[in-house]
Design a protein around this motif. Structure first.
Motif, PDB file in Angstrom:
ATOM      1  N   SER A  98       0.844  -1.195   0.000  1.00  0.00           N
ATOM      2  CA  SER A  98       0.000   0.000   0.000  1.00  0.00           C
ATOM      3  C   SER A  98       0.883   1.250   0.000  1.00  0.00           C
ATOM      4  O   SER A  98       2.025   1.218   0.477  1.00  0.00           O
ATOM      5  CB  SER A  98      -0.936   0.020   1.210  1.00  0.00           C
ATOM      6  OG  SER A  98      -0.228   0.336   2.390  1.00  0.00           O
ATOM      7  N   VAL A  99       0.345   2.316  -0.529  1.00  0.00           N
ATOM      8  CA  VAL A  99       1.060   3.595  -0.526  1.00  0.00           C
ATOM      9  C   VAL A  99       1.356   4.008   0.912  1.00  0.00           C
ATOM     10  O   VAL A  99       2.457   4.469   1.228  1.00  0.00           O
ATOM     11  CB  VAL A  99       0.256   4.678  -1.280  1.00  0.00           C
ATOM     12  CG1 VAL A  99       0.894   6.050  -1.126  1.00  0.00           C
ATOM     13  CG2 VAL A  99       0.117   4.310  -2.761  1.00  0.00           C
ATOM     14  N   CYS A 100       0.405   3.804   1.817  1.00  0.00           N
ATOM     15  CA  CYS A 100       0.594   4.158   3.232  1.00  0.00           C
ATOM     16  C   CYS A 100       1.790   3.412   3.817  1.00  0.00           C
ATOM     17  O   CYS A 100       2.663   4.022   4.446  1.00  0.00           O
ATOM     18  CB  CYS A 100      -0.675   3.843   4.014  1.00  0.00           C
ATOM     19  SG  CYS A 100      -0.643   4.357   5.738  1.00  0.00           S
ATOM     20  N   GLU A 103      -0.493  10.248   8.777  1.00  0.00           N
ATOM     21  CA  GLU A 103      -1.450   9.799   9.783  1.00  0.00           C
ATOM     22  C   GLU A 103      -2.213   8.589   9.268  1.00  0.00           C
ATOM     23  O   GLU A 103      -2.486   8.462   8.075  1.00  0.00           O
ATOM     24  CB  GLU A 103      -2.439  10.916  10.126  1.00  0.00           C
ATOM     25  CG  GLU A 103      -1.825  12.033  10.956  1.00  0.00           C
ATOM     26  CD  GLU A 103      -2.885  12.966  11.490  1.00  0.00           C
ATOM     27  OE1 GLU A 103      -3.755  12.510  12.242  1.00  0.00           O
ATOM     28  OE2 GLU A 103      -2.831  14.148  11.125  1.00  0.00           O
ATOM     29  N   HIS A 104      -2.570   7.717  10.179  1.00  0.00           N
ATOM     30  CA  HIS A 104      -3.381   6.540   9.862  1.00  0.00           C
ATOM     31  C   HIS A 104      -4.107   6.128  11.145  1.00  0.00           C
ATOM     32  O   HIS A 104      -3.855   5.100  11.738  1.00  0.00           O
ATOM     33  CB  HIS A 104      -2.532   5.406   9.274  1.00  0.00           C
ATOM     34  CG  HIS A 104      -1.339   5.025  10.097  1.00  0.00           C
ATOM     35  ND1 HIS A 104      -0.228   5.827  10.206  1.00  0.00           N
ATOM     36  CD2 HIS A 104      -1.090   3.941  10.853  1.00  0.00           C
ATOM     37  CE1 HIS A 104       0.652   5.243  10.996  1.00  0.00           C
ATOM     38  NE2 HIS A 104       0.142   4.089  11.411  1.00  0.00           N
ATOM     39  N   SER A 150      -4.491   6.217   1.280  1.00  0.00           N
ATOM     40  CA  SER A 150      -3.214   5.552   0.978  1.00  0.00           C
ATOM     41  C   SER A 150      -3.145   4.137   1.548  1.00  0.00           C
ATOM     42  O   SER A 150      -2.401   3.307   1.025  1.00  0.00           O
ATOM     43  CB  SER A 150      -2.033   6.403   1.459  1.00  0.00           C
ATOM     44  OG  SER A 150      -2.025   6.523   2.866  1.00  0.00           O
ATOM     45  N   CYS A 151      -3.944   3.854   2.571  1.00  0.00           N
ATOM     46  CA  CYS A 151      -3.941   2.495   3.131  1.00  0.00           C
ATOM     47  C   CYS A 151      -4.645   1.505   2.212  1.00  0.00           C
ATOM     48  O   CYS A 151      -4.469   0.295   2.348  1.00  0.00           O
ATOM     49  CB  CYS A 151      -4.574   2.476   4.520  1.00  0.00           C
ATOM     50  SG  CYS A 151      -6.356   2.770   4.559  1.00  0.00           S
ATOM     51  N   GLN A 152      -5.426   2.004   1.271  1.00  0.00           N
ATOM     52  CA  GLN A 152      -6.174   1.148   0.356  1.00  0.00           C
ATOM     53  C   GLN A 152      -5.601   1.148  -1.056  1.00  0.00           C
ATOM     54  O   GLN A 152      -5.960   0.309  -1.872  1.00  0.00           O
ATOM     55  CB  GLN A 152      -7.638   1.591   0.310  1.00  0.00           C
ATOM     56  CG  GLN A 152      -8.334   1.531   1.649  1.00  0.00           C
ATOM     57  CD  GLN A 152      -8.331   0.133   2.249  1.00  0.00           C
ATOM     58  OE1 GLN A 152      -8.822  -0.804   1.632  1.00  0.00           O
ATOM     59  NE2 GLN A 152      -7.759  -0.022   3.440  1.00  0.00           N
ATOM     60  N   ALA A 153      -4.743   2.098  -1.360  1.00  0.00           N
ATOM     61  CA  ALA A 153      -4.145   2.227  -2.697  1.00  0.00           C
ATOM     62  C   ALA A 153      -2.946   1.294  -2.787  1.00  0.00           C
ATOM     63  O   ALA A 153      -1.922   1.509  -2.136  1.00  0.00           O
ATOM     64  CB  ALA A 153      -3.738   3.666  -2.947  1.00  0.00           C
ATOM     65  N   HIS A 190      -5.377  10.152   3.649  1.00  0.00           N
ATOM     66  CA  HIS A 190      -5.765  10.641   2.323  1.00  0.00           C
ATOM     67  C   HIS A 190      -4.564  11.232   1.595  1.00  0.00           C
ATOM     68  O   HIS A 190      -3.797  11.999   2.157  1.00  0.00           O
ATOM     69  CB  HIS A 190      -6.856  11.710   2.519  1.00  0.00           C
ATOM     70  CG  HIS A 190      -7.165  12.516   1.310  1.00  0.00           C
ATOM     71  ND1 HIS A 190      -7.273  13.883   1.359  1.00  0.00           N
ATOM     72  CD2 HIS A 190      -7.402  12.166   0.025  1.00  0.00           C
ATOM     73  CE1 HIS A 190      -7.569  14.343   0.153  1.00  0.00           C
ATOM     74  NE2 HIS A 190      -7.644  13.322  -0.674  1.00  0.00           N
ATOM     75  N   VAL A 191      -4.401  10.836   0.327  1.00  0.00           N
ATOM     76  CA  VAL A 191      -3.399  11.426  -0.550  1.00  0.00           C
ATOM     77  C   VAL A 191      -4.067  11.760  -1.883  1.00  0.00           C
ATOM     78  O   VAL A 191      -5.104  11.204  -2.230  1.00  0.00           O
ATOM     79  CB  VAL A 191      -2.186  10.491  -0.810  1.00  0.00           C
ATOM     80  CG1 VAL A 191      -1.400  10.242   0.461  1.00  0.00           C
ATOM     81  CG2 VAL A 191      -2.605   9.193  -1.468  1.00  0.00           C
ATOM     82  N   ILE A 192      -3.441  12.670  -2.601  1.00  0.00           N
ATOM     83  CA  ILE A 192      -3.884  13.005  -3.951  1.00  0.00           C
ATOM     84  C   ILE A 192      -2.811  12.468  -4.893  1.00  0.00           C
ATOM     85  O   ILE A 192      -1.638  12.814  -4.762  1.00  0.00           O
ATOM     86  CB  ILE A 192      -4.060  14.523  -4.119  1.00  0.00           C
ATOM     87  CG1 ILE A 192      -5.075  15.049  -3.105  1.00  0.00           C
ATOM     88  CG2 ILE A 192      -4.501  14.854  -5.550  1.00  0.00           C
ATOM     89  CD1 ILE A 192      -5.034  16.546  -2.897  1.00  0.00           C
ATOM     90  N   VAL A 193      -3.226  11.602  -5.796  1.00  0.00           N
ATOM     91  CA  VAL A 193      -2.287  10.998  -6.740  1.00  0.00           C
ATOM     92  C   VAL A 193      -2.218  11.912  -7.957  1.00  0.00           C
ATOM     93  O   VAL A 193      -3.161  12.029  -8.722  1.00  0.00           O
ATOM     94  CB  VAL A 193      -2.712   9.572  -7.125  1.00  0.00           C
ATOM     95  CG1 VAL A 193      -1.684   8.942  -8.055  1.00  0.00           C
ATOM     96  CG2 VAL A 193      -2.900   8.717  -5.877  1.00  0.00           C
TER      97      VAL A 193
END
Length: 112
Positions: free
Chosen positions: A26-28, A39-40, A86-89, A52-55
């Motif tokens: 994952s990105v996270c 943060e998570h 990011s935890c899901q990407a 949250h991230v913006i790709v």
């Protein structure tokens, strides 16, 4: 191994960074393993929006977001069309450029 270019963030990554991580991660997790302390608050269980991230580049190479992620993203600060939790990407073989938003909604850290 794909590279993740992290755009500068005032507190988490002031200089920006270029990191590598294996496909399937994952990105996270990639950020955390490279000392970018995103943060998570829900411990990566897809129950908040703090990671949250913006790709900015490469979003099409990530796995498709599930409905739960999309519902949560509706509450994220600074939501954009290429926003992801990011935890899901999950990384594939393509490089990414990500931006960590300036703010996050974290009721625990905000003492609410």
């Amino acid at each position: 191994m794909p590279q993740i270019v992290v755009l500068p963030h005032a507190t988490l990554c002031p200089e920006g960074a270029v990191i590598e991580a294996p496909a399937g991660m994952s990105v996270c997790d990639a950020l955390l393993e490279n000392d970018i302390e995103i943060e998570h608050a829900c411990e990566k269980s897809c129950a908040c929006t703090t990671c949250h991230v913006i790709v900015r580049e490469g979003v099409e190479s990530l796995n498709e977001p599930e409905e739960k992620e999309e519902d949560l993203l509706d509450r994220a600060w600074g939501l954009e069309a290429t926003s992801r939790l990011s935890c899901q990407a999950i990384l594939d073989k393509e490089d990414l450029v990500v931006e960590i938003p300036k703010y996050t909604i974290n009721q625990v850290s905000e003492n609410h």
